[in-house]
Design a protein around this motif. Structure first.
Motif, PDB file in Angstrom:
ATOM      1  N   ILE A   2      52.132  61.117  37.620  1.00  0.00           N
ATOM      2  CA  ILE A   2      51.676  61.444  38.974  1.00  0.00           C
ATOM      3  C   ILE A   2      52.515  60.715  40.002  1.00  0.00           C
ATOM      4  CG2 ILE A   2      49.746  61.302  40.580  1.00  0.00           C
ATOM      5  CD1 ILE A   2      47.858  61.600  38.229  1.00  0.00           C
ATOM      6  N   LEU A   3      52.840  59.437  39.721  1.00  0.00           N
ATOM      7  CA  LEU A   3      53.670  58.664  40.634  1.00  0.00           C
ATOM      8  C   LEU A   3      55.046  59.300  40.773  1.00  0.00           C
ATOM      9  CD1 LEU A   3      54.004  56.147  42.389  1.00  0.00           C
ATOM     10  CD2 LEU A   3      54.721  54.894  40.345  1.00  0.00           C
ATOM     11  N   THR A   4      55.596  59.781  39.661  1.00  0.00           N
ATOM     12  CA  THR A   4      56.908  60.427  39.702  1.00  0.00           C
ATOM     13  C   THR A   4      56.883  61.679  40.556  1.00  0.00           C
ATOM     14  OG1 THR A   4      57.437  59.571  37.508  1.00  0.00           O
ATOM     15  CG2 THR A   4      58.724  61.450  38.295  1.00  0.00           C
ATOM     16  N   VAL A   5      55.829  62.493  40.420  1.00  0.00           N
ATOM     17  CA  VAL A   5      55.713  63.718  41.201  1.00  0.00           C
ATOM     18  C   VAL A   5      55.583  63.391  42.691  1.00  0.00           C
ATOM     19  CG1 VAL A   5      54.242  65.719  41.663  1.00  0.00           C
ATOM     20  CG2 VAL A   5      54.752  65.049  39.306  1.00  0.00           C
ATOM     21  N   ARG A   6      54.796  62.364  43.029  1.00  0.00           N
ATOM     22  CA  ARG A   6      54.632  61.990  44.438  1.00  0.00           C
ATOM     23  C   ARG A   6      55.929  61.448  45.018  1.00  0.00           C
ATOM     24  NH1 ARG A   6      48.763  58.808  44.394  1.00  0.00           N
ATOM     25  NH2 ARG A   6      47.469  60.664  44.024  1.00  0.00           N
ATOM     26  N   LYS A   7      56.676  60.716  44.212  1.00  0.00           N
ATOM     27  CA  LYS A   7      57.910  60.123  44.708  1.00  0.00           C
ATOM     28  C   LYS A   7      59.030  61.147  44.777  1.00  0.00           C
ATOM     29  CE  LYS A   7      60.842  56.060  44.020  1.00  0.00           C
ATOM     30  NZ  LYS A   7      61.095  54.873  43.160  1.00  0.00           N
ATOM     31  N   HIS A   8      59.004  62.145  43.892  1.00  0.00           N
ATOM     32  CA  HIS A   8      60.045  63.185  43.848  1.00  0.00           C
ATOM     33  C   HIS A   8      59.384  64.566  43.865  1.00  0.00           C
ATOM     34  CE1 HIS A   8      63.052  60.111  42.955  1.00  0.00           C
ATOM     35  NE2 HIS A   8      62.206  59.633  42.063  1.00  0.00           N
ATOM     36  N   PRO A   9      58.798  64.964  44.986  1.00  0.00           N
ATOM     37  CA  PRO A   9      58.082  66.251  45.037  1.00  0.00           C
ATOM     38  C   PRO A   9      58.996  67.451  44.834  1.00  0.00           C
ATOM     39  CG  PRO A   9      58.354  65.327  47.240  1.00  0.00           C
ATOM     40  CD  PRO A   9      58.786  64.267  46.282  1.00  0.00           C
ATOM     41  N   TYR A  10      60.302  67.292  45.127  1.00  0.00           N
ATOM     42  CA  TYR A  10      61.221  68.413  44.949  1.00  0.00           C
ATOM     43  C   TYR A  10      61.265  68.867  43.491  1.00  0.00           C
ATOM     44  CZ  TYR A  10      63.091  67.656  49.661  1.00  0.00           C
ATOM     45  OH  TYR A  10      63.245  67.549  51.013  1.00  0.00           O
ATOM     46  N   ILE A  11      61.160  67.904  42.569  1.00  0.00           N
ATOM     47  CA  ILE A  11      61.172  68.261  41.153  1.00  0.00           C
ATOM     48  C   ILE A  11      59.957  69.113  40.814  1.00  0.00           C
ATOM     49  CG2 ILE A  11      61.054  67.357  38.795  1.00  0.00           C
ATOM     50  CD1 ILE A  11      62.573  64.923  39.699  1.00  0.00           C
ATOM     51  N   ALA A  12      58.792  68.718  41.332  1.00  0.00           N
ATOM     52  CA  ALA A  12      57.562  69.461  41.049  1.00  0.00           C
ATOM     53  C   ALA A  12      57.615  70.857  41.656  1.00  0.00           C
ATOM     54  CB  ALA A  12      56.356  68.690  41.585  1.00  0.00           C
ATOM     55  N   ILE A  13      58.021  70.942  42.925  1.00  0.00           N
ATOM     56  CA  ILE A  13      58.052  72.237  43.605  1.00  0.00           C
ATOM     57  C   ILE A  13      59.078  73.157  42.952  1.00  0.00           C
ATOM     58  CG2 ILE A  13      58.513  73.400  45.785  1.00  0.00           C
ATOM     59  CD1 ILE A  13      57.586  70.840  47.201  1.00  0.00           C
ATOM     60  N   GLY A  14      60.300  72.649  42.787  1.00  0.00           N
ATOM     61  CA  GLY A  14      61.344  73.463  42.175  1.00  0.00           C
ATOM     62  C   GLY A  14      61.013  73.846  40.747  1.00  0.00           C
ATOM     63  N   GLY A  15      60.451  72.906  39.993  1.00  0.00           N
ATOM     64  CA  GLY A  15      60.092  73.194  38.603  1.00  0.00           C
ATOM     65  C   GLY A  15      59.029  74.275  38.497  1.00  0.00           C
TER      66      GLY A  15
END
Length: 272
Positions: A2-15
């Motif tokens: 969850i911390l990774t997604v919050r810190k790097h939201p571009y990865i979550a959105i693009g993924g």
């Protein structure tokens, strides 16, 4: 996680965007009951409705079904171009970066290729080889492998100075073993990032080539080809261009966001 997604939201959105595109490409037969190649003169240029959520084109073909099957074409072209350009560019980059005697010659040749925009090279090759999925894949791979070669070469030039590489050389390890185990495996981050950007460019350029009539041959569905066909009826049936154009925009945006996010996440200089 969850911390990774919050810190790097571009990865979550693009993924998520790319995962959805892959899903609709694989599940296209389950998501629509219409044949993307079936002609129906009685249903020409129908606006979006419950039966045809994205309307129909000038041949009466369901646009949604063609859009879903067109996603398959884009994914196939994108993945193939990434694989071929990474293999060719990777081998050339490894050789150029590790062996100083051939480095200058190889890089001058690559500079000659990169003096022209990749899409120009792809258009020339597609015009010479002819339209078709295989020719488009080869043309785009040939146009964009120099960028991957330069990325890999830079990784090799940096990796040659590592202590583990010097130690392996002194112990008599073969060049191939050193390149694969000590340099290439520790340089995957920039290669992965470059691959995502190549994927995005391949999808965009495939659409451009299809728009110019040099890409996927009709009547097979292609997002760029759909825009070309819908252009003549833009005034009376704009949905023929809006939906495939939006699909291209969203997919390329998702890949760019994923590439930016991976670059930030994998770059050790940006980690706290």
């Amino acid at each position: 996680m969850i911390l990774t997604v919050r810190k790097h939201p571009y990865i979550a959105i693009g993924g998520v965007v790319i995962a959805v595109v892959f899903f609709i490409a694989l599940a296209a037969p389950l998501l629509t009951k219409f044949n993307p190649l079936e002609l129906n003169g009685k249903s020409r240029l129908l606006p979006p409705s419950l039966v045809h959520p994205m309307g129909t084109d000038h041949f009466g073909r369901d646009i949604m079904s063609r859009l879903l099957y067109g996603a398959r074409t884009s994914m196939q072209v994108g993945i193939s171009v990434v694989i071929i350009s990474t293999i060719i560019g990777g081998l050339i980059g490894l050789a150029a970066g590790y062996y100083n005697k051939i480095d200058n010659l190889i890089m001058r040749i690559l500079d000659g290729f990169m003096a022209f925009p990749g899409i120009i090279i792809a258009i020339i090759l597609a015009a010479v080889w002819g339209a078709g999925k295989l020719n488009i894949i080869l043309a785009l791979s040939f146009a964009y492998f120099p960028q991957m070669a330069r990325v890999v070469r830079g990784c090799v030039l940096t990796g040659k100075e590592w202590e583990c590489v010097e130690s392996a050389k002194s112990s008599g390890a073969k060049d191939g073993h050193i390149l694969l185990k000590y340099i290439l495996l520790n340089s995957l981050s920039p290669i992965i990032v470059q691959a995502t950007f190549t994927f995005a460019v391949a999808i965009l350029d495939e659409a451009a080539l299809s728009f110019l009539g040099l890409g996927i041959e009709p009547p097979h569905p292609s997002w760029g080809g759909m825009i070309t066909e819908g252009r003549s009826f833009m005034g009376v049936a704009p949905w023929g261009m809006i939906f495939p154009g939006t699909a291209i925009m969203v997919t390329v945006l998702g890949l760019n966001l994923l590439g930016d996010g991976l670059r930030d996440y994998l770059d050790p200089r940006l980690k706290v």
